[in-house]
Write a protein that holds these residues in place. Structure first.
Motif, mmCIF file in Angstrom:
data_model
loop_
_atom_site.group_PDB
_atom_site.id
_atom_site.type_symbol
_atom_site.label_atom_id
_atom_site.label_comp_id
_atom_site.label_asym_id
_atom_site.label_seq_id
_atom_site.Cartn_x
_atom_site.Cartn_y
_atom_site.Cartn_z
ATOM 1 N N PHE A 60 0.840 -1.197 0.000
ATOM 2 C CA PHE A 60 0.000 0.000 0.000
ATOM 3 C C PHE A 60 0.875 1.248 0.000
ATOM 4 O O PHE A 60 2.043 1.213 0.401
ATOM 5 C CB PHE A 60 -0.949 0.008 1.211
ATOM 6 C CG PHE A 60 -0.254 -0.002 2.537
ATOM 7 C CD1 PHE A 60 0.245 1.169 3.113
ATOM 8 C CD2 PHE A 60 -0.104 -1.202 3.237
ATOM 9 C CE1 PHE A 60 0.873 1.147 4.340
ATOM 10 C CE2 PHE A 60 0.523 -1.226 4.463
ATOM 11 C CZ PHE A 60 1.018 -0.053 5.021
ATOM 12 N N GLU A 61 0.297 2.345 -0.465
ATOM 13 C CA GLU A 61 1.006 3.615 -0.516
ATOM 14 C C GLU A 61 0.710 4.438 0.740
ATOM 15 O O GLU A 61 -0.369 4.330 1.331
ATOM 16 C CB GLU A 61 0.604 4.408 -1.754
ATOM 17 C CG GLU A 61 1.041 3.753 -3.065
ATOM 18 C CD GLU A 61 0.705 4.629 -4.260
ATOM 19 O OE1 GLU A 61 0.355 5.817 -4.046
ATOM 20 O OE2 GLU A 61 0.792 4.144 -5.399
ATOM 21 N N PHE A 62 1.682 5.248 1.099
ATOM 22 C CA PHE A 62 1.553 6.133 2.259
ATOM 23 C C PHE A 62 1.201 7.531 1.748
ATOM 24 O O PHE A 62 1.961 8.154 1.008
ATOM 25 C CB PHE A 62 2.856 6.158 3.051
ATOM 26 C CG PHE A 62 2.768 6.944 4.323
ATOM 27 C CD1 PHE A 62 2.163 6.420 5.457
ATOM 28 C CD2 PHE A 62 3.280 8.226 4.400
ATOM 29 C CE1 PHE A 62 2.088 7.143 6.634
ATOM 30 C CE2 PHE A 62 3.214 8.957 5.560
ATOM 31 C CZ PHE A 62 2.613 8.419 6.685
ATOM 32 N N VAL A 63 0.028 8.003 2.105
ATOM 33 C CA VAL A 63 -0.459 9.295 1.618
ATOM 34 C C VAL A 63 -0.595 10.254 2.796
ATOM 35 O O VAL A 63 -1.213 9.911 3.818
ATOM 36 C CB VAL A 63 -1.816 9.139 0.894
ATOM 37 C CG1 VAL A 63 -2.322 10.504 0.421
ATOM 38 C CG2 VAL A 63 -1.689 8.175 -0.280
ATOM 39 N N VAL B 268 -2.612 9.618 6.313
ATOM 40 C CA VAL B 268 -2.280 10.292 7.575
ATOM 41 C C VAL B 268 -2.396 11.793 7.365
ATOM 42 O O VAL B 268 -1.866 12.346 6.395
ATOM 43 C CB VAL B 268 -0.863 9.934 8.041
ATOM 44 C CG1 VAL B 268 -0.481 10.750 9.270
ATOM 45 C CG2 VAL B 268 -0.769 8.444 8.346
ATOM 46 N N ALA B 269 -3.141 12.463 8.274
ATOM 47 C CA ALA B 269 -3.275 13.922 8.218
ATOM 48 C C ALA B 269 -2.157 14.549 9.059
ATOM 49 O O ALA B 269 -1.821 14.044 10.135
ATOM 50 C CB ALA B 269 -4.632 14.350 8.734
ATOM 51 N N LEU C 233 -4.089 9.493 12.097
ATOM 52 C CA LEU C 233 -4.352 8.425 11.136
ATOM 53 C C LEU C 233 -5.792 8.528 10.640
ATOM 54 O O LEU C 233 -6.729 8.464 11.427
ATOM 55 C CB LEU C 233 -4.105 7.059 11.784
ATOM 56 C CG LEU C 233 -4.364 5.839 10.901
ATOM 57 C CD1 LEU C 233 -3.386 5.816 9.732
ATOM 58 C CD2 LEU C 233 -4.260 4.556 11.725
ATOM 59 N N ILE C 234 -5.954 8.700 9.359
ATOM 60 C CA ILE C 234 -7.289 8.793 8.754
ATOM 61 C C ILE C 234 -7.750 7.414 8.262
ATOM 62 O O ILE C 234 -8.897 7.027 8.456
ATOM 63 C CB ILE C 234 -7.295 9.784 7.581
ATOM 64 C CG1 ILE C 234 -6.801 11.162 8.047
ATOM 65 C CG2 ILE C 234 -8.672 9.877 6.957
ATOM 66 C CD1 ILE C 234 -7.656 11.787 9.124
ATOM 67 N N GLN C 235 -6.848 6.688 7.645
ATOM 68 C CA GLN C 235 -7.196 5.367 7.090
ATOM 69 C C GLN C 235 -5.975 4.465 7.167
ATOM 70 O O GLN C 235 -4.885 4.846 6.761
ATOM 71 C CB GLN C 235 -7.660 5.512 5.630
ATOM 72 C CG GLN C 235 -7.964 4.192 4.926
ATOM 73 C CD GLN C 235 -8.479 4.416 3.520
ATOM 74 O OE1 GLN C 235 -9.629 4.773 3.315
ATOM 75 N NE2 GLN C 235 -7.609 4.213 2.550
ATOM 76 N N ASP C 236 -6.182 3.257 7.691
ATOM 77 C CA ASP C 236 -5.076 2.318 7.788
ATOM 78 C C ASP C 236 -4.814 1.684 6.417
ATOM 79 O O ASP C 236 -5.740 1.486 5.621
ATOM 80 C CB ASP C 236 -5.404 1.234 8.817
ATOM 81 C CG ASP C 236 -4.148 0.549 9.329
ATOM 82 O OD1 ASP C 236 -3.041 0.972 8.929
ATOM 83 O OD2 ASP C 236 -4.270 -0.396 10.124
ATOM 84 N N GLY C 237 -3.549 1.367 6.147
ATOM 85 C CA GLY C 237 -3.183 0.775 4.857
ATOM 86 C C GLY C 237 -3.347 -0.737 4.842
ATOM 87 O O GLY C 237 -3.222 -1.404 5.875
ATOM 88 N N LYS C 238 -3.628 -1.268 3.672
ATOM 89 C CA LYS C 238 -3.774 -2.712 3.503
ATOM 90 C C LYS C 238 -3.206 -3.115 2.150
ATOM 91 O O LYS C 238 -3.519 -2.510 1.125
ATOM 92 C CB LYS C 238 -5.247 -3.116 3.597
ATOM 93 C CG LYS C 238 -5.469 -4.626 3.517
ATOM 94 C CD LYS C 238 -6.950 -4.954 3.619
ATOM 95 C CE LYS C 238 -7.181 -6.454 3.518
ATOM 96 N NZ LYS C 238 -8.621 -6.803 3.567
#
Length: 374
Positions: free
Chosen positions: A181-184, A239-240, A198-203
């Protein structure tokens, strides 16, 4: 005296004819046998004359034409007569025991040796075929569309030609590959600078690749992906990060808590974080050897603004008010500036030397924002 000729009477002639007819009737079988024997002897004589008559025969050996005249009646005898040997693998247009006739044409193809390598074996073959393709067909060697044949199938056959067949096979397999997954990072104006949320965890995702493997004579020679299908897609990790600037705060330092001082040069009261008593002042100049124009905080030294301080006493970037000197900003440090000591920047080295060492000054530590005159 006269001679008298006896005349044959009618009765006498009739008796002779009757005798002949009677003899033929009695001997009809003998007459038939004699006639048959005569015909047979005539036929045999004609056959003998035909067999032993000279014949023109055309011989063609490997494309070379030879015209011969012979009384031989069998092809083998003619070849022996001409000292033409026929090998075990040579090919003839008619059997060796064939009967020859005048005008016959006999063709002989000489077999040549060739080496055929296929399926891990090398065979020495004798052939009268004209091309590589014909040799392999005659030897019952199967070929597939992917096989490699060296030389090419349409190559003419020559003596001791080496023919190699490389078996080519293809195998398709599925391979599962994880997709990271990408880190945004996204800005968030509601978060303070330096903060993250953390807004959304990566998978990770999963893709099924169809891989083509090519083998030559059982050995792997190439691998390539020919297709792919996503089993699951990757989910970005979001991640914000904060962009909100913190509000200016006055730090409470040791020795002399916060308060309000009357600054006569401004004609107003100014809040300060702390007050320093008995501060020693010195001066320095960029004209001195080893002193550059860049400060420890990255600014350019400026007379009337820059001072060097002990950052454990006065934070870098903070403004101070020095009684008898004015407002200055803590932008620089120095190895000899420890405790209640301040080094004031002066452009001229001569003026800085005249400044000397001044003791007993009071310094108000204000904060990161310089008070305005309004």
């Amino acid at each position: 005296m006269g001679v008298f000729q006896t005349e044959e009477s009618h009765g006498t002639r009739s008796s002779s004819m009757s005798f002949a007819l009677r003899w033929m009737h009695e001997n009809v079988r003998l007459i038939s046998l004699v006639a048959l024997l005569s015909l047979a002897m005539t036929f045999m004589l004609m056959v003998v004359l035909n067999v032993y008559a000279k014949k023109d025969i055309s011989l063609v050996v490997d494309g070379q034409h030879i015209q011969v005249e012979t009384t031989n009646t069998v092809l083998q005898h003619l070849l022996d007569e001409q000292a033409i040997q026929v090998g075990a693998y040579d090919k003839l247009s008619m059997p060796l025991q064939s009967e020859l006739k005048d005008g016959d044409s006999v063709e002989i193809w000489r077999a040549v040796p060739v080496l055929v390598t296929a399926d891990g074996q090398t065979k020495n073959l004798f052939t009268t075929e004209k091309t590589v393709k014909e040799v392999l067909a005659a030897a019952n060697i199967p070929l597939s569309e992917d096989d490699k044949i060296t030389p090419a199938l349409n190559t003419p056959i020559s003596n001791k030609l080496e023919i190699k067949i490389t078996r080519v096979s293809t195998k398709l397999v599925n391979r599962e590959v994880s997709i990271p997954f990408e880190f945004v990072k996204k800005p968030d104006a509601t978060l303070l600078q330096g903060k993250q949320k953390l807004i959304q965890d990566g998978k990770s995702g999963l893709v099924v690749q169809k891989i083509e493997k090519v083998f030559e004579d059982g050995k792997l020679v190439s691998i390539k992906m020919v297709d792919k299908a996503y089993k699951s897609k990757a989910t970005h990790k979001i991640v914000a990060y904060g962009t909100k600037k913190p509000e200016a705060k006055v730090r409470t330092l040791s020795a002399g808590g916060p308060g309000v001082a009357k600054i006569h040069s401004l004609g107003k009261e100014v809040k300060y974080a702390k007050v320093l008593k008995n501060v020693t002042l010195t001066a320095y100049s960029s004209e001195e050897d080893g002193i550059g124009t860049r400060t420890a905080s990255g600014t350019t030294v400026t007379e009337g603004r820059t001072i060097a301080v002990d950052k454990d006493i006065i934070p870098i970037g903070w403004w101070v008010y020095i009684e008898g000197v004015g407002f200055r900003r803590a932008e620089d440090t120095g190895g000899a500036i420890k405790g209640n000591k301040i080094d004031v920047y002066i452009q001229s080295l001569k003026t800085a030397n005249k400044f000397g060492r001044k003791k007993g000054h009071t310094v108000y530590v204000i904060g990161p924002v310089k008070p305005s005159a309004s």
